[in-house]
Every structure is written in C-alpha cells, then in structure tokens.
Design a protein around this motif. Structure first.
Motif, PDB file in Angstrom:
ATOM      1  N   UNK A  40       0.818  -1.218   0.000  1.00 45.07           N
ATOM      2  CA  UNK A  40       0.000   0.000   0.000  1.00 45.07           C
ATOM      3  C   UNK A  40       0.852   1.269   0.000  1.00 45.07           C
ATOM      4  N   UNK A  41       1.803   1.434   0.938  1.00 47.37           N
ATOM      5  CA  UNK A  41       2.612   2.664   0.872  1.00 47.37           C
ATOM      6  C   UNK A  41       3.514   2.728  -0.346  1.00 47.37           C
ATOM      7  N   UNK A  42       4.051   1.584  -0.774  1.00 47.01           N
ATOM      8  CA  UNK A  42       4.909   1.578  -1.963  1.00 47.01           C
ATOM      9  C   UNK A  42       4.113   2.005  -3.197  1.00 47.01           C
ATOM     10  N   UNK A  43       2.872   1.521  -3.318  1.00 45.41           N
ATOM     11  CA  UNK A  43       2.037   1.890  -4.460  1.00 45.41           C
ATOM     12  C   UNK A  43       1.724   3.382  -4.448  1.00 45.41           C
ATOM     13  N   UNK A  44       1.455   3.923  -3.273  1.00 40.17           N
ATOM     14  CA  UNK A  44       1.164   5.360  -3.178  1.00 40.17           C
ATOM     15  C   UNK A  44       2.392   6.196  -3.523  1.00 40.17           C
ATOM     16  N   UNK A  45       3.564   5.778  -3.026  1.00 38.51           N
ATOM     17  CA  UNK A  45       4.791   6.514  -3.341  1.00 38.51           C
ATOM     18  C   UNK A  45       5.093   6.446  -4.832  1.00 38.51           C
TER      19      UNK A  45
ATOM     20  N   UNK B 166      -2.666   5.351  -7.302  1.00 36.91           N
ATOM     21  CA  UNK B 166      -2.241   4.392  -6.288  1.00 36.91           C
ATOM     22  C   UNK B 166      -3.264   3.293  -6.066  1.00 36.91           C
ATOM     23  N   UNK B 167      -4.541   3.660  -6.039  1.00 37.15           N
ATOM     24  CA  UNK B 167      -5.595   2.653  -5.864  1.00 37.15           C
ATOM     25  C   UNK B 167      -5.634   1.687  -7.047  1.00 37.15           C
TER      26      UNK B 167
ATOM     27  N   UNK C 257       2.818   8.798  -6.727  1.00 37.42           N
ATOM     28  CA  UNK C 257       3.227  10.200  -6.616  1.00 37.42           C
ATOM     29  C   UNK C 257       4.397  10.489  -7.550  1.00 37.42           C
ATOM     30  N   UNK C 258       5.358   9.561  -7.611  1.00 36.98           N
ATOM     31  CA  UNK C 258       6.499   9.742  -8.505  1.00 36.98           C
ATOM     32  C   UNK C 258       6.065   9.741  -9.973  1.00 36.98           C
ATOM     33  N   UNK C 259       5.138   8.855 -10.316  1.00 41.81           N
ATOM     34  CA  UNK C 259       4.614   8.833 -11.692  1.00 41.81           C
ATOM     35  C   UNK C 259       3.905  10.143 -12.014  1.00 41.81           C
ATOM     36  N   UNK C 260       3.134  10.625 -11.061  1.00 40.30           N
ATOM     37  CA  UNK C 260       2.406  11.881 -11.274  1.00 40.30           C
ATOM     38  C   UNK C 260       3.365  13.050 -11.474  1.00 40.30           C
TER      39      UNK C 260
END
Length: 298
Positions: free
Chosen positions: A30-35, A81-82, A38-41
């Motif tokens: 979950x945190x890795x996907x969110x991080x 991320x979701x 953000x980097x992709x964005x």
C-alpha cells in the motif's frame, strides 16, 4: 498423552496458518504503491515535455493525454495508487489461487484419487496428494490420514468414523480458506472507495469551474475548462479503479468457491463412498454416497 500431543501439534499448525504474511505484504504494497503513484504523477505525467513551453503550469500539448491527466490535480496520484494496488493484489491472488490448485488440474487429481481408492491403495492416494500439492490436496490428505487413524479404532461405529473424518476435513478446509481469501478485503475496499475518491476530485474540479464563472466581468473560460477537465479526469480514474476491483474480486471469489466445491467433490462424493461403502454389501444405492452418516454400522 498421545491425544494431548496431537492436540498441541494441531494448535501449532493453526498458528502457522495464521501467520501474518499476508498482512505484512499488504502493509508494504500500500505505501509503496502510493509513493510510486506520486512519482509517476510528478515525473511522468508532469514531465515538461507534455506541456506548452515546457512548463507544467501551461496547457497540455494537443493530444497529450499524460499532460491532460496531470491536470486532474492532487487527487490523481491517490487514484493512480488505488489502481496500482488493485493490479498488484490481483496478480498476487492469481498466483496464490493458482498454486492452491496444485501441479495439475483438480479434475485430473480427483480421478487419480478415485482410482487409487478403488484399488484400496490409501498410501498411494496420500502419495498422489503429496505430488499434487495445493489446498485441495492438503485437505484430501488430511482426510486420508484421519481415515488411517480410524482404522486403528475398531470399537467405533462406522458413522462415528465418518463423522470424525468429516470434522477433520472441515477443520482442514477452515485452515486453507483464509489463505485463499487473504487480501481480498483490500480489493473489495478499493472497489468501494475508488469511486468516492474520484467523486472528491470531481467536486473539487466543479468548485474550480464555478469559481471561474463567479468572477466579475467576463467569465474565465480557461479556468472553467480546467475545472471541468479536472472533474472529468478524476471521475474517469475513480470509475476505472472501482470497475477493475469489482471484476477482480468477483473473479477470485468464484475461483475460491470452485476450489471449495472441488474439495467437497474430491472427498465427500468420492473418498467417503469408496472407503466406507465399497466393501459394504448393504450399500445398494447412491444414498451411501450422499449421506453416509445416516447409515448404521453393520
């Protein structure tokens, strides 16, 4: 003393099955996907090459969808991320459920077990379970081992032996199912909240759009267009994530139900009938197969 040792061994097995491996996996993903989102964005969607004049504050280049998605605002990385979580957990569940089926098809495994038991080769059936591996084989093996244990209990009635084996099968199934269903709750949660998060982005975009209309004098056409664009982008991402999560959840749930049915088919419709009815001359109908507990020990 032997029974107490067996109980302790089973409790240890339960604790082993209940290990928080799946929870650790989820807490990492979950945190890795969110991080990562953000980097992709920031660096992919927000790359200067996607915008006029190389400035992310300007309009996206015509037909550049990366820049268009970037204009969706800060809700976009959350939605990304979701979506990324759904893909990761779907792959993880696919691998786990595929492994639970064993090395070959469940139907072929059931035929092998039936053939072995028709020959009264219980040890061969156990060896086939070891070769098959997976949840179905583990449950069938537990039942066969319990059957061998019941052979050393001549004072028990046949119905009591069947009931004891059935209880063992149910306990083994209860130990295997949580491993199959683990992390499905994450997918189902994303299916529920993805649309809501997208709706938050939609509302924020519409607020910006109406704020552009509320300006004195001529409305800000650029601000109006950007607000509507942000609203639609977030709506699209939210619906996409929710749709993928719903499809994944329903698919894996059906696969788990299929495995559960395979366990019932492999044991209750084949093993019980062969082990307890094949040598029983009073078993003339399929009632022995369907409900062996209703029959008396001859």
């Amino acid at each position: 003393m032997e029974k107490k040792t067996a109980t302790v061994s089973k409790n240890a097995n339960v604790e082993q099955k209940a290990s928080p491996v799946g929870s650790v996996f989820a807490s990492i993903v979950i945190p890795v996907a969110l991080i990562a989102s953000v980097l992709i964005y920031m660096f992919v969607l927000g790359a200067p090459s996607n915008f006029e004049g190389g400035d992310p504050n300007n309009h996206p280049l015509p037909g550049n969808y990366l820049g268009i998605v970037y204009k969706g605002g800060w809700v976009v990385p959350v939605l990304l991320g979701l979506n990324l979580m759904v893909l990761i957990f779907a792959i993880e569940r696919a691998l786990t459920i595929g492994k639970a089926k064993g090395t070959k098809s469940v139907a072929a495994f059931v035929r092998t077990i039936s053939a072995k038991l028709n020959q009264r080769d219980v040890n061969g059936a156990i060896a086939a379970c070891d070769a098959q591996k997976g949840s179905v084989a583990n449950v069938v093996k537990a039942g066969l081992l319990k059957y061998k244990e019941m052979q050393n209990e001549p004072e028990l009635l046949k119905a009591e032996k069947v009931a004891s084996i059935q209880k063992e099968i149910e306990e083994s199934t209860a130990l295997e199912l949580p491993m199959l269903e683990k992390n499905l709750v994450v997918i189902s949660t994303i299916a529920s909240i993805s649309t809501l998060v997208g709706l938050i982005g939609t509302v924020l975009g519409m607020i910006k759009a109406f704020a552009a209309l509320a300006q004195g004098g001529a409305p800000d056409a650029v601000g109006l267009a950007n607000g509507i664009s942000e609203a639609l982008i977030n709506t699209a991402l939210g619906i996409t994530g929710s749709a993928i999560a719903i499809v994944a959840y329903n698919y894996f749930t059906s696969k788990i139900d299929e495995l559960t049915y395979s366990i019932d088919e492999a044991w209750f419709q084949h093993c019980i009938y062969v082990l307890f009815s094949a040598r029983d001359s009073s078993c003339k109908t399929t009632n022995c197969l369907v409900n062996p507990l209703t029959r008396k020990n001859a």
